[in-house]
Design an enzyme around this catalytic site. Structure first.
Site, PDB file in Angstrom:
ATOM      1  N   GLN A  24      90.716 -37.284 -14.966  1.00  0.00           N
ATOM      2  CA  GLN A  24      89.821 -36.946 -13.863  1.00  0.00           C
ATOM      3  C   GLN A  24      89.208 -35.563 -14.103  1.00  0.00           C
ATOM      4  O   GLN A  24      89.903 -34.614 -14.462  1.00  0.00           O
ATOM      5  CB  GLN A  24      90.607 -36.989 -12.536  1.00  0.00           C
ATOM      6  CG  GLN A  24      89.751 -36.805 -11.289  1.00  0.00           C
ATOM      7  CD  GLN A  24      88.732 -37.925 -11.086  1.00  0.00           C
ATOM      8  OE1 GLN A  24      88.924 -39.050 -11.532  1.00  0.00           O
ATOM      9  NE2 GLN A  24      87.628 -37.611 -10.428  1.00  0.00           N
ATOM     10  N   ASP A  29      86.245 -44.239 -19.140  1.00  0.00           N
ATOM     11  CA  ASP A  29      85.147 -43.434 -18.593  1.00  0.00           C
ATOM     12  C   ASP A  29      83.950 -43.382 -19.543  1.00  0.00           C
ATOM     13  O   ASP A  29      82.885 -42.908 -19.164  1.00  0.00           O
ATOM     14  CB  ASP A  29      85.631 -41.997 -18.357  1.00  0.00           C
ATOM     15  CG  ASP A  29      85.832 -41.698 -16.888  1.00  0.00           C
ATOM     16  OD1 ASP A  29      85.197 -42.353 -16.061  1.00  0.00           O
ATOM     17  OD2 ASP A  29      86.639 -40.795 -16.589  1.00  0.00           O
ATOM     18  N   LYS A  57      90.686 -45.089  -7.106  1.00  0.00           N
ATOM     19  CA  LYS A  57      90.642 -45.883  -8.338  1.00  0.00           C
ATOM     20  C   LYS A  57      91.942 -46.680  -8.503  1.00  0.00           C
ATOM     21  O   LYS A  57      91.914 -47.849  -8.901  1.00  0.00           O
ATOM     22  CB  LYS A  57      90.404 -44.963  -9.553  1.00  0.00           C
ATOM     23  CG  LYS A  57      89.001 -44.357  -9.573  1.00  0.00           C
ATOM     24  CD  LYS A  57      88.848 -43.280 -10.653  1.00  0.00           C
ATOM     25  CE  LYS A  57      87.534 -42.524 -10.478  1.00  0.00           C
ATOM     26  NZ  LYS A  57      87.403 -41.400 -11.434  1.00  0.00           N
TER      27      LYS A  57
HETATM   28  N1  GUN Z   1      84.782 -36.623 -11.587  1.00  0.00           N
HETATM   29  C1  GUN Z   1      83.728 -37.007 -10.858  1.00  0.00           C
HETATM   30  N2  GUN Z   1      83.282 -38.221 -11.266  1.00  0.00           N
HETATM   31  C2  GUN Z   1      84.095 -38.615 -12.258  1.00  0.00           C
HETATM   32  C3  GUN Z   1      84.147 -39.781 -13.080  1.00  0.00           C
HETATM   33  O1  GUN Z   1      83.338 -40.714 -12.985  1.00  0.00           O
HETATM   34  N3  GUN Z   1      85.146 -39.785 -14.019  1.00  0.00           N
HETATM   35  C4  GUN Z   1      86.027 -38.769 -14.155  1.00  0.00           C
HETATM   36  N4  GUN Z   1      86.956 -38.872 -15.096  1.00  0.00           N
HETATM   37  N5  GUN Z   1      85.998 -37.684 -13.424  1.00  0.00           N
HETATM   38  C5  GUN Z   1      85.042 -37.597 -12.467  1.00  0.00           C
END
Ligand code: GUN
Length: 302
Positions: free
Chosen positions: A106, A129, A62
């Site tokens: 995350q 998110d 990311k």
């Molecule tokens: N863990 C797995 N997929 C995601 C996501 O799309 N966002 C976040 N914050 N954590 C994750």
């Protein structure tokens, strides 16, 4: 004499190329606005707690994607043993920082931490998110101010790009997680988000999963079970979206779908890797740009 049955040609939905295309658009969008107006650069802060290898990889992906577009991205790496209070205090600081436009925690969090409490601490306007309860509520209500979770948003964008009709179609989603299955079910069924589908949201307690998926025009596999979905789950001509990602003993990756079995039966499927994963990352970038643009009342991307 009988003609031999013609096999359907099955196409691969190339999320990697589409994400690269979107990344170019995002880069253009940002450089244009930064050239035209005196604005601070967008900034994303990612909070990573603990040392889960997969999470480490995801947050770095990311960060790199943001930087390619011209977004500043910082990873705040907290120890797995840190307290929930420390996480909340870190978020409160980021909420107050006018030069931080996007915040992402995350997941999953270490055992003992309350995910909802932590996600609801994030300023909903910086919640890239889309997991804050206010954004989840706005998604349900069809309020376009909602930040939309990145994987469902990426799936919808992919279907649109490939001109896969969803209006009036039956979409079967396997997996009811708050991050993928449930928000996707809302996006796909809602008029406000132009999904207009009939959705079956299937999960571990559902009876006759195969009977349901066999009736679907689009099947989304988001159950977290490797190669669970094979040709016996789908009707000929269906589109299959694979959200899973699993590392096999030989080091290779696979998803929740046994894609080899779909050849000649499905109309299309998203591969793993190179399908939904890159689309999720492209939508993280888009959501950061959206949060940034809204903060400065600038034109939003898309
Ligand atoms: N863990 C797995 N997929 C995601 C996501 O799309 N966002 C976040 N914050 N954590 C994750």
């Amino acid at each position: 004499m009988l003609e031999p049955m013609k096999q359907m040609s099955t196409i691969s939905l190339d999320g990697r190329s589409l994400a690269a295309l979107l990344q170019e658009e995002e880069r253009h969008y940002l450089s244009h606005l930064l050239n035209a107006h005196q604005l601070p650069k967008p900034k994303l802060c990612v909070i990573l707690i603990g040392d889960l290898a997969a999470s480490l990889t995801y947050v770095n992906t990311k960060k790199v994607a943001c930087e390619k577009v011209g977004i500043e991205a910082e990873i705040l790496h907290l120890e797995g043993q840190c307290s929930q209070k420390q996480v909340i205090e870190t978020l409160q600081k980021l909420n107050k920082d006018p030069l931080v436009h996007g915040i992402l925690v995350q997941l999953p969090l270490p055992p003992g931490m309350d995910t909802a409490t932590i996600l609801d601490t994030i300023d909903p306007l910086k919640d890239v998110d889309g997991l804050h309860c206010m954004n989840a509520g706005r998604l349900v209500l069809g309020d376009t101010r909602a930040m939309i979770p990145c994987t469902p948003k990426g799936i919808v964008r992919m279907l649109q790009h490939y001109k896969i009709e969803t209006t009036g179609k039956h979409v079967a989603i396997i997996g009811r997680s708050s991050i993928v299955g449930r928000p996707l079910s809302i996006l796909m069924s809602h008029q406000a988000w132009k999904g207009n589908s009939t959705v079956s949201l299937l999960h571990s307690k559902s009876e006759n999963i195969q009977e349901m998926t066999q009736q679907a025009d689009i099947v989304v596999a988001a159950a977290g079970r490797q190669k669970m979905v094979n040709s016996s789950y789908i009707k000929p001509g269906a589109v299959v979206i694979d959200v899973g990602i699993h590392r096999l003993a030989d080091g290779s990756l696979c998803g929740d779908v046994d894609t080899a079995s779909l050849q000649g039966i499905a109309a299309a499927f998203s591969p793993v890797p190179g399908g939904v994963g890159p689309m999720t990352v492209a939508m993280v970038v888009e959501n950061v740009l959206t949060a940034w643009a809204r903060h400065y009342k600038a034109r939003e991307p898309k």
